[in-house]
Scaffold this motif. Sequence first.
Motif, PDB file in Angstrom:
ATOM      1  N   GLU A 392       0.833  -1.210   0.000  1.00  0.00           N
ATOM      2  CA  GLU A 392       0.000   0.000   0.000  1.00  0.00           C
ATOM      3  C   GLU A 392       0.863   1.254   0.000  1.00  0.00           C
ATOM      4  O   GLU A 392       0.457   2.291  -0.517  1.00  0.00           O
ATOM      5  CB  GLU A 392      -0.920   0.001   1.220  1.00  0.00           C
ATOM      6  CG  GLU A 392      -2.146  -0.880   1.076  1.00  0.00           C
ATOM      7  CD  GLU A 392      -3.043  -0.430  -0.069  1.00  0.00           C
ATOM      8  OE1 GLU A 392      -3.305   0.785  -0.194  1.00  0.00           O
ATOM      9  OE2 GLU A 392      -3.463  -1.298  -0.866  1.00  0.00           O
ATOM     10  N   PHE A 395       1.735   3.245  -3.261  1.00  0.00           N
ATOM     11  CA  PHE A 395       0.740   4.104  -3.918  1.00  0.00           C
ATOM     12  C   PHE A 395       0.654   5.480  -3.256  1.00  0.00           C
ATOM     13  O   PHE A 395      -0.133   6.323  -3.695  1.00  0.00           O
ATOM     14  CB  PHE A 395      -0.639   3.441  -3.884  1.00  0.00           C
ATOM     15  CG  PHE A 395      -0.723   2.193  -4.714  1.00  0.00           C
ATOM     16  CD1 PHE A 395      -0.746   2.265  -6.097  1.00  0.00           C
ATOM     17  CD2 PHE A 395      -0.768   0.941  -4.109  1.00  0.00           C
ATOM     18  CE1 PHE A 395      -0.824   1.113  -6.863  1.00  0.00           C
ATOM     19  CE2 PHE A 395      -0.846  -0.211  -4.874  1.00  0.00           C
ATOM     20  CZ  PHE A 395      -0.864  -0.136  -6.248  1.00  0.00           C
ATOM     21  N   SER A 419      -1.845   6.741 -10.900  1.00  0.00           N
ATOM     22  CA  SER A 419      -2.563   5.609 -11.489  1.00  0.00           C
ATOM     23  C   SER A 419      -3.708   5.155 -10.589  1.00  0.00           C
ATOM     24  O   SER A 419      -4.820   4.891 -11.065  1.00  0.00           O
ATOM     25  CB  SER A 419      -1.585   4.444 -11.714  1.00  0.00           C
ATOM     26  OG  SER A 419      -0.563   4.811 -12.615  1.00  0.00           O
ATOM     27  N   ARG A 420      -3.468   5.053  -9.271  1.00  0.00           N
ATOM     28  CA  ARG A 420      -4.562   4.663  -8.377  1.00  0.00           C
ATOM     29  C   ARG A 420      -5.659   5.719  -8.357  1.00  0.00           C
ATOM     30  O   ARG A 420      -6.845   5.384  -8.338  1.00  0.00           O
ATOM     31  CB  ARG A 420      -4.033   4.431  -6.966  1.00  0.00           C
ATOM     32  CG  ARG A 420      -5.143   4.219  -5.951  1.00  0.00           C
ATOM     33  CD  ARG A 420      -4.656   3.741  -4.619  1.00  0.00           C
ATOM     34  NE  ARG A 420      -4.476   2.284  -4.617  1.00  0.00           N
ATOM     35  CZ  ARG A 420      -4.227   1.581  -3.507  1.00  0.00           C
ATOM     36  NH1 ARG A 420      -4.126   2.198  -2.334  1.00  0.00           N
ATOM     37  NH2 ARG A 420      -4.106   0.277  -3.570  1.00  0.00           N
ATOM     38  N   GLN A 424      -9.588   4.966  -9.177  1.00  0.00           N
ATOM     39  CA  GLN A 424     -10.693   5.298  -8.274  1.00  0.00           C
ATOM     40  C   GLN A 424     -11.659   6.274  -8.917  1.00  0.00           C
ATOM     41  O   GLN A 424     -12.875   6.199  -8.672  1.00  0.00           O
ATOM     42  CB  GLN A 424     -10.135   5.859  -6.968  1.00  0.00           C
ATOM     43  CG  GLN A 424      -9.355   4.830  -6.152  1.00  0.00           C
ATOM     44  CD  GLN A 424      -8.685   5.441  -4.933  1.00  0.00           C
ATOM     45  OE1 GLN A 424      -8.528   6.660  -4.825  1.00  0.00           O
ATOM     46  NE2 GLN A 424      -8.262   4.586  -4.005  1.00  0.00           N
ATOM     47  N   SER A 429     -10.268  -0.017  -9.040  1.00  0.00           N
ATOM     48  CA  SER A 429      -9.233  -0.156  -8.015  1.00  0.00           C
ATOM     49  C   SER A 429      -7.924  -0.551  -8.677  1.00  0.00           C
ATOM     50  O   SER A 429      -7.888  -1.102  -9.785  1.00  0.00           O
ATOM     51  CB  SER A 429      -9.636  -1.207  -6.978  1.00  0.00           C
ATOM     52  OG  SER A 429      -9.749  -2.492  -7.581  1.00  0.00           O
ATOM     53  N   LEU A 430      -6.828  -0.271  -7.962  1.00  0.00           N
ATOM     54  CA  LEU A 430      -5.494  -0.665  -8.394  1.00  0.00           C
ATOM     55  C   LEU A 430      -4.759  -1.176  -7.167  1.00  0.00           C
ATOM     56  O   LEU A 430      -4.561  -0.430  -6.194  1.00  0.00           O
ATOM     57  CB  LEU A 430      -4.744   0.514  -9.024  1.00  0.00           C
ATOM     58  CG  LEU A 430      -3.305   0.235  -9.473  1.00  0.00           C
ATOM     59  CD1 LEU A 430      -3.273  -0.861 -10.538  1.00  0.00           C
ATOM     60  CD2 LEU A 430      -2.644   1.510 -10.003  1.00  0.00           C
ATOM     61  N   THR A 431      -4.353  -2.439  -7.191  1.00  0.00           N
ATOM     62  CA  THR A 431      -3.704  -3.065  -6.042  1.00  0.00           C
ATOM     63  C   THR A 431      -2.520  -3.892  -6.497  1.00  0.00           C
ATOM     64  O   THR A 431      -2.339  -4.164  -7.696  1.00  0.00           O
ATOM     65  CB  THR A 431      -4.702  -3.963  -5.283  1.00  0.00           C
ATOM     66  OG1 THR A 431      -5.222  -4.955  -6.195  1.00  0.00           O
ATOM     67  CG2 THR A 431      -5.858  -3.155  -4.708  1.00  0.00           C
ATOM     68  N   LEU A 443      -5.339  -3.966 -12.110  1.00  0.00           N
ATOM     69  CA  LEU A 443      -6.304  -2.874 -12.315  1.00  0.00           C
ATOM     70  C   LEU A 443      -7.671  -3.480 -12.588  1.00  0.00           C
ATOM     71  O   LEU A 443      -7.823  -4.307 -13.488  1.00  0.00           O
ATOM     72  CB  LEU A 443      -5.869  -2.000 -13.496  1.00  0.00           C
ATOM     73  CG  LEU A 443      -6.863  -0.936 -13.976  1.00  0.00           C
ATOM     74  CD1 LEU A 443      -7.064   0.142 -12.912  1.00  0.00           C
ATOM     75  CD2 LEU A 443      -6.387  -0.325 -15.300  1.00  0.00           C
TER      76      LEU A 443
END
Length: 454
Positions: A392, A395, A419-420, A424, A429-431, A443
């Motif tokens: 996390e 980001f 990017s995140r 959103q 979401s981007l994880t 993504l």
Amino acid sequence: MSFPSYRLSVQAILVVATGVLSLIALSAIAVAADMVIRSNIEHSVFADTRRATTDWIGSMDTATPPPPVTTSEVDLLQLVDPTGKVVSASRAAAGRPALSEHWPQSDDRIQDFTECSGSGCVMLTATRPSPQEEQLLWGGESHVVYAGRDQPAILGTHRLELYLAAGVLTGSALLVMTAWLLIGQALRPVEQMRRRIARVTVTDLGLRVPEPPGRDAIARLARTANETLSRLQEAVEHQRHFASMVSHELRTPLTGLRAQLEESALYPEVDPRLAIRDALGTVERCQLIIDEMLMLARVRTSPHRPERVNLTALVRAEAVLRCTKVPIQVYADEHVEVCGNPVQLAEVLVNLLLNAQRHARSRVEARVARSEGHAVVSVRDDGIGIEEEDRERVFEPFARLVEARRRDPQGSGLGLAISRAIAQAHHGSLTVEDSPLGADFVLRLPLLDDTAPV
């Protein structure tokens, strides 16, 4: 010359409306009540006068009957012959001329009416005996019996209207007072919310308005106000944090730039061209940070114009443009489409692909698929990967891990944060997810609903 405009409060408007409507309604009720009361009184009086005439006629057995004995309020009775002479009369009507000159016709023998003179009004019933009674008592000559009484005061004056008008005004006043109290009570939570919101400042955004129970409009307004204050507090805290990080990140290159310029100014032996070249490099880094900051701010605050975006085609196009460094293998389902801003989504893919190439040993995989109503884009490298406790942190704006600083010393640390934010803004979401080798950035975006307008 302009005059100030005055606007009534909501409470005053509602109270005035209540007063006007109650006045109209009560006035209509009063008019109807006035007509009903007058009609009932007149009907009762004429019923008594008719009864008096028929009772007296029924008791007559001679051409000149004795004066009747009155036992009710109908005290005026007269028997009048065709010449207008009073043949017999009650004590109250004795010695008076005929009570009326009105003479009923044979086909309408009983008639009610009111006659007025200087001394007042009298309500009368004129009744002609039947032809058989006239033949038996007067040899066929027509006679008329008048029965009457003085008009009641309530009919002869405007006393009833005055009483009803007083009742209308009193009722309207009571309704207005009740409406003022009830509306004030109902609007009290709104006033409490206003006072609480007036105390909210930029330095203290933790205050919340009291939420009344229930699901009415005021309760929903309170909940919406608290949600808005929460979003405002979150935005302000984010801006403070962002400004703090920006100032921290810019302080280092600006300090270095100042030192370079001071050195070139204080020491003549320093090559000015070399100093200017180093200063330009520092300025370019500052400009890069500022540009990416502006992009991050625009993504979070500006709405995007949605378009139909083919993620499959977009990933393949970006992979072809960036396959010169580390090979990028694309595994994609056909026509995976989402609704969004193609420029911003391309920015996300570029950041992910460049980041993967920067940390990859030999290759990068990009996969595009559909899963549970979402378009899923996975960008995976075969590098050393990212520890779970740092997944996390990468980001966060300006956050850079040791490996990232080693591989790209000039990076700003804003690419993944941007990017995140774009993901959103597109309700996705981007994880970073588990991967057997390297880092796997995933993504997720809602698939395009063909029934929804774009």
